[in-house]
Design a protein around this motif. Sequence first.
Motif, PDB file in Angstrom:
ATOM      1  N   ARG A  69      13.035  -1.514  -3.698  1.00  0.00           N
ATOM      2  CA  ARG A  69      12.444  -2.736  -3.137  1.00  0.00           C
ATOM      3  C   ARG A  69      11.509  -2.410  -1.974  1.00  0.00           C
ATOM      4  O   ARG A  69      10.473  -3.060  -1.795  1.00  0.00           O
ATOM      5  CB  ARG A  69      13.552  -3.699  -2.709  1.00  0.00           C
ATOM      6  N   LEU A  70      11.867  -1.399  -1.171  1.00  0.00           N
ATOM      7  CA  LEU A  70      10.961  -0.983  -0.102  1.00  0.00           C
ATOM      8  C   LEU A  70       9.657  -0.425  -0.664  1.00  0.00           C
ATOM      9  O   LEU A  70       8.565  -0.706  -0.148  1.00  0.00           O
ATOM     10  CB  LEU A  70      11.643   0.061   0.781  1.00  0.00           C
ATOM     11  N   LEU A  71       9.763   0.359  -1.731  1.00  0.00           N
ATOM     12  CA  LEU A  71       8.552   0.880  -2.365  1.00  0.00           C
ATOM     13  C   LEU A  71       7.699  -0.251  -2.916  1.00  0.00           C
ATOM     14  O   LEU A  71       6.467  -0.210  -2.819  1.00  0.00           O
ATOM     15  CB  LEU A  71       8.919   1.857  -3.482  1.00  0.00           C
ATOM     16  N   ASP A  72       8.341  -1.270  -3.511  1.00  0.00           N
ATOM     17  CA  ASP A  72       7.586  -2.402  -4.044  1.00  0.00           C
ATOM     18  C   ASP A  72       6.815  -3.118  -2.933  1.00  0.00           C
ATOM     19  O   ASP A  72       5.644  -3.470  -3.110  1.00  0.00           O
ATOM     20  CB  ASP A  72       8.536  -3.388  -4.736  1.00  0.00           C
ATOM     21  N   GLU A  73       7.488  -3.339  -1.784  1.00  0.00           N
ATOM     22  CA  GLU A  73       6.792  -3.985  -0.668  1.00  0.00           C
ATOM     23  C   GLU A  73       5.608  -3.145  -0.208  1.00  0.00           C
ATOM     24  O   GLU A  73       4.501  -3.660   0.004  1.00  0.00           O
ATOM     25  CB  GLU A  73       7.754  -4.182   0.509  1.00  0.00           C
ATOM     26  N   GLY A  74       5.844  -1.862  -0.047  1.00  0.00           N
ATOM     27  CA  GLY A  74       4.778  -0.984   0.425  1.00  0.00           C
ATOM     28  C   GLY A  74       3.625  -0.904  -0.545  1.00  0.00           C
ATOM     29  O   GLY A  74       2.448  -0.904  -0.129  1.00  0.00           O
ATOM     30  N   GLN A  75       3.921  -0.825  -1.839  1.00  0.00           N
ATOM     31  CA  GLN A  75       2.858  -0.770  -2.840  1.00  0.00           C
ATOM     32  C   GLN A  75       2.014  -2.034  -2.824  1.00  0.00           C
ATOM     33  O   GLN A  75       0.790  -1.970  -2.993  1.00  0.00           O
ATOM     34  CB  GLN A  75       3.453  -0.553  -4.229  1.00  0.00           C
ATOM     35  N   ALA A  76       2.650  -3.180  -2.627  1.00  0.00           N
ATOM     36  CA  ALA A  76       1.909  -4.434  -2.596  1.00  0.00           C
ATOM     37  C   ALA A  76       0.942  -4.452  -1.416  1.00  0.00           C
ATOM     38  O   ALA A  76      -0.204  -4.908  -1.540  1.00  0.00           O
ATOM     39  CB  ALA A  76       2.879  -5.612  -2.517  1.00  0.00           C
ATOM     40  N   VAL A  77       1.383  -3.941  -0.264  1.00  0.00           N
ATOM     41  CA  VAL A  77       0.498  -3.885   0.908  1.00  0.00           C
ATOM     42  C   VAL A  77      -0.639  -2.900   0.662  1.00  0.00           C
ATOM     43  O   VAL A  77      -1.808  -3.178   0.966  1.00  0.00           O
ATOM     44  CB  VAL A  77       1.296  -3.500   2.165  1.00  0.00           C
ATOM     45  N   ALA A  78      -0.307  -1.728   0.113  1.00  0.00           N
ATOM     46  CA  ALA A  78      -1.335  -0.727  -0.169  1.00  0.00           C
ATOM     47  C   ALA A  78      -2.388  -1.275  -1.126  1.00  0.00           C
ATOM     48  O   ALA A  78      -3.595  -1.076  -0.921  1.00  0.00           O
ATOM     49  CB  ALA A  78      -0.693   0.532  -0.742  1.00  0.00           C
ATOM     50  N   LEU A  79      -1.940  -1.975  -2.168  1.00  0.00           N
ATOM     51  CA  LEU A  79      -2.878  -2.535  -3.144  1.00  0.00           C
ATOM     52  C   LEU A  79      -3.784  -3.561  -2.487  1.00  0.00           C
ATOM     53  O   LEU A  79      -4.996  -3.593  -2.737  1.00  0.00           O
ATOM     54  CB  LEU A  79      -2.102  -3.162  -4.301  1.00  0.00           C
ATOM     55  N   ALA A  80      -3.212  -4.392  -1.609  1.00  0.00           N
ATOM     56  CA  ALA A  80      -4.023  -5.386  -0.905  1.00  0.00           C
ATOM     57  C   ALA A  80      -5.038  -4.720   0.019  1.00  0.00           C
ATOM     58  O   ALA A  80      -6.104  -5.277   0.290  1.00  0.00           O
ATOM     59  CB  ALA A  80      -3.121  -6.324  -0.107  1.00  0.00           C
TER      60      ALA A  80
END
Length: 293
Positions: free
Chosen positions: A210-221
């Motif tokens: 879940r932490l990776l998912d949050e981080g990936q979403a920020v990186a993509l944005a």
Amino acid sequence: MEHSTPRPVIAILGTGAMARYWAWVLKDRTPLIVGQAPPPYTINQGRREVLNLPYAAWHDPISTPPDVVLLLTKWRNLDVARDWILRLAPNSLVVTLMNGMGQERALSPLPEQQIVAGITTAAATRDDHDQRVVLIRSRGDTFLPHLSDHRLAFFERLASPRIQWVSPEELWMRRWQKLLFNSVINPLSALADCPNGDLPRHPLWSLAPRLLDEGQAVALAAGCQLGQNLTRKLGDLVEETRLNVSSMLQDVRQGLPTEIAAINGFLVNEGSTRGIPTPLNRALVDLIEALAP
């Protein structure tokens, strides 16, 4: 080529485990060590080696301005390091291998073209029984951008760690990837009070995807696509550094301020700016700050 140009004068800012590791890597260059803890340092990389190099405290004068500043201080000392550079090395090339993101902004008013932000996967930690001893856990790889500046040529001569010269786009991706891995390993190991290798067996590790998912979403944005298999790569990194005690855990054990603001805090701030929720990262920031205010 390096042999046709003068050997650059190198200063290493910081005296923690990673700074001492790089002092050992560059010992033949006799770098100046700047910070709070003077040499000698004991480096353990299978055998012990005592390292004694030139040293200056933050407010000491120096005789020769460095050509290259290798920035390896903790974020809590970044203001004093920036002031040191502005006062004593205003024209130096600044190579930062610090954890976290936002170094370019934090080093203002230095011109951005004077700052080279790279990353390293080397791992080093203090010995729990003797804080003067640095244990080298992994020499890893170090990634730097393709630059024509001759002052960086000394990196090409290093046999270890392996230096990889990459495009700015690849380096940006790797910086984000390292940020996400640190955002999982560092706070979870600090909360679990365990070396990296014990994390997969701890209940807190269930938060990793879940932490990776949050981080990936920020990186993509932010315009950075990190690709697939991040969970597997994170697991590989934990195994490669299984004996290492993260820098955040070391800080918590010593009651020192951590780098949580530059890692998970950076993701929280970027997420807020871009409308991406990061509740787990925000919770970790609060928990770690409560442990080591």
